[in-house]
Design a protein around this motif. Structure first.
Motif, PDB file in Angstrom:
ATOM      1  N   UNK A 188       0.932  -1.160  -0.039  1.00  0.00           N
ATOM      2  CA  UNK A 188       0.004   0.066   0.115  1.00  0.00           C
ATOM      3  C   UNK A 188       0.895   1.253  -0.148  1.00  0.00           C
ATOM      4  N   UNK A 189       1.872   1.386   1.015  1.00  0.00           N
ATOM      5  CA  UNK A 189       2.452   2.529   1.086  1.00  0.00           C
ATOM      6  C   UNK A 189       3.736   2.245   2.020  1.00  0.00           C
ATOM      7  N   UNK A 190       4.869   3.086   2.007  1.00  0.00           N
ATOM      8  CA  UNK A 190       5.928   2.891   2.964  1.00  0.00           C
ATOM      9  C   UNK A 190       6.703   4.088   2.795  1.00  0.00           C
ATOM     10  N   UNK A 191       7.294   4.244   3.912  1.00  0.00           N
ATOM     11  CA  UNK A 191       8.139   5.360   4.256  1.00  0.00           C
ATOM     12  C   UNK A 191       9.604   5.065   5.040  1.00  0.00           C
ATOM     13  N   UNK A 192      10.557   5.676   4.528  1.00  0.00           N
ATOM     14  CA  UNK A 192      11.815   5.459   5.138  1.00  0.00           C
ATOM     15  C   UNK A 192      12.154   6.393   6.204  1.00  0.00           C
ATOM     16  N   UNK A 193      12.246   5.747   7.329  1.00  0.00           N
ATOM     17  CA  UNK A 193      12.434   6.793   8.818  1.00  0.00           C
ATOM     18  C   UNK A 193      13.312   7.744   8.459  1.00  0.00           C
ATOM     19  N   UNK A 194      14.535   7.621   7.970  1.00  0.00           N
ATOM     20  CA  UNK A 194      15.744   8.544   8.135  1.00  0.00           C
ATOM     21  C   UNK A 194      15.690   9.804   7.125  1.00  0.00           C
ATOM     22  N   UNK A 195      15.054   9.412   5.948  1.00  0.00           N
ATOM     23  CA  UNK A 195      14.931  10.226   4.926  1.00  0.00           C
ATOM     24  C   UNK A 195      13.534  10.692   4.558  1.00  0.00           C
ATOM     25  N   UNK A 196      12.689  10.097   5.143  1.00  0.00           N
ATOM     26  CA  UNK A 196      11.124  10.484   4.809  1.00  0.00           C
ATOM     27  C   UNK A 196      10.530  10.275   3.422  1.00  0.00           C
ATOM     28  N   UNK A 197      11.545   9.379   2.908  1.00  0.00           N
ATOM     29  CA  UNK A 197      11.110   9.193   1.446  1.00  0.00           C
ATOM     30  C   UNK A 197       9.689   8.244   1.579  1.00  0.00           C
ATOM     31  N   UNK A 198       8.715   8.450   0.706  1.00  0.00           N
ATOM     32  CA  UNK A 198       7.647   7.803   0.803  1.00  0.00           C
ATOM     33  C   UNK A 198       7.209   7.074  -0.656  1.00  0.00           C
ATOM     34  N   UNK A 199       6.463   6.049  -0.714  1.00  0.00           N
ATOM     35  CA  UNK A 199       6.239   5.152  -1.875  1.00  0.00           C
ATOM     36  C   UNK A 199       4.636   4.945  -1.631  1.00  0.00           C
ATOM     37  N   UNK A 200       3.973   4.875  -2.687  1.00  0.00           N
ATOM     38  CA  UNK A 200       2.679   4.447  -2.690  1.00  0.00           C
ATOM     39  C   UNK A 200       2.263   3.578  -3.884  1.00  0.00           C
ATOM     40  N   UNK A 201       1.491   2.638  -3.816  1.00  0.00           N
ATOM     41  CA  UNK A 201       0.871   1.803  -4.805  1.00  0.00           C
ATOM     42  C   UNK A 201       0.065   2.802  -5.612  1.00  0.00           C
ATOM     43  N   UNK A 202      -0.165   2.553  -6.869  1.00  0.00           N
ATOM     44  CA  UNK A 202      -0.879   3.298  -7.901  1.00  0.00           C
ATOM     45  C   UNK A 202      -2.501   3.255  -7.357  1.00  0.00           C
ATOM     46  N   UNK A 203      -2.965   2.346  -6.866  1.00  0.00           N
ATOM     47  CA  UNK A 203      -4.386   2.254  -6.555  1.00  0.00           C
ATOM     48  C   UNK A 203      -4.767   3.203  -5.250  1.00  0.00           C
ATOM     49  N   UNK A 204      -3.804   3.780  -4.602  1.00  0.00           N
ATOM     50  CA  UNK A 204      -4.136   4.496  -3.362  1.00  0.00           C
ATOM     51  C   UNK A 204      -3.443   6.019  -3.642  1.00  0.00           C
ATOM     52  N   UNK A 205      -2.719   6.125  -4.669  1.00  0.00           N
ATOM     53  CA  UNK A 205      -2.020   7.455  -4.803  1.00  0.00           C
ATOM     54  C   UNK A 205      -3.049   8.738  -4.757  1.00  0.00           C
ATOM     55  N   UNK A 206      -2.882   9.593  -4.174  1.00  0.00           N
ATOM     56  CA  UNK A 206      -3.802  10.686  -4.033  1.00  0.00           C
ATOM     57  C   UNK A 206      -4.852  10.650  -3.068  1.00  0.00           C
ATOM     58  N   UNK A 207      -5.090   9.374  -2.487  1.00  0.00           N
ATOM     59  CA  UNK A 207      -6.260   9.056  -1.472  1.00  0.00           C
ATOM     60  C   UNK A 207      -5.313   8.874  -0.074  1.00  0.00           C
TER      61      UNK A 207
END
Length: 124
Positions: free
Chosen positions: A48-67
């Motif tokens: 669904x989504x992920x966040x890297x603790x030290x850099x705060x970089x985020x990733x999202x599945x296409x199905x949930x982007x924007x929501x």
């Protein structure tokens, strides 16, 4: 040892919002990625989504982007998943996981710690 405890699930109607929480303990998370996955009945667990603790970089599945929005609170060692405009197809058990990897964070196999899951049900 890492402990992850999810909360915040529930039954809502389509279009509503929910915020899931994942409280972490047992280890420093400065080098970790925290991810949210979900598993619907009869289906495989999916990213669904992920966040890297030290850099705060985020990733999202296409199905949930924007929501959906993933965020973290360092002081509380907690990761959140804000879910807006929920759809019936978002119905699933949502799991929080942690991994030491910062790449390919959508891969379930990279996560070695998981919470027990929290149920989200969206009615039409």
């Amino acid at each position: 040892q890492v402990q992850l405890v999810e909360s915040g699930g529930g039954v809502v109607q389509a279009g509503d919002s929910l915020r899931l929480s994942c409280a972490a303990s047992g280890r420093t998370f400065s080098g970790y990625t925290m991810g949210w996955f979900r598993q619907a009945t009869g289906k495989e667990r999916e990213f669904v989504a992920a966040i890297t603790w030290i850099t705060d970089r985020t990733n999202y599945a296409d199905s949930v982007k924007g929501r959906f929005t993933i965020s973290r609170d360092n002081a509380k060692i907690t990761v959140y998943l804000q879910m807006n405009s929920l759809k019936p197809e978002d119905t699933a058990v949502y799991f929080c996981g942690s991994t030491q990897f910062g790449e390919k964070v959508e891969l379930t196999s990279l996560y070695n710690y998981w919470g027990q899951g929290t149920q989200v049900t969206v009615s039409s």
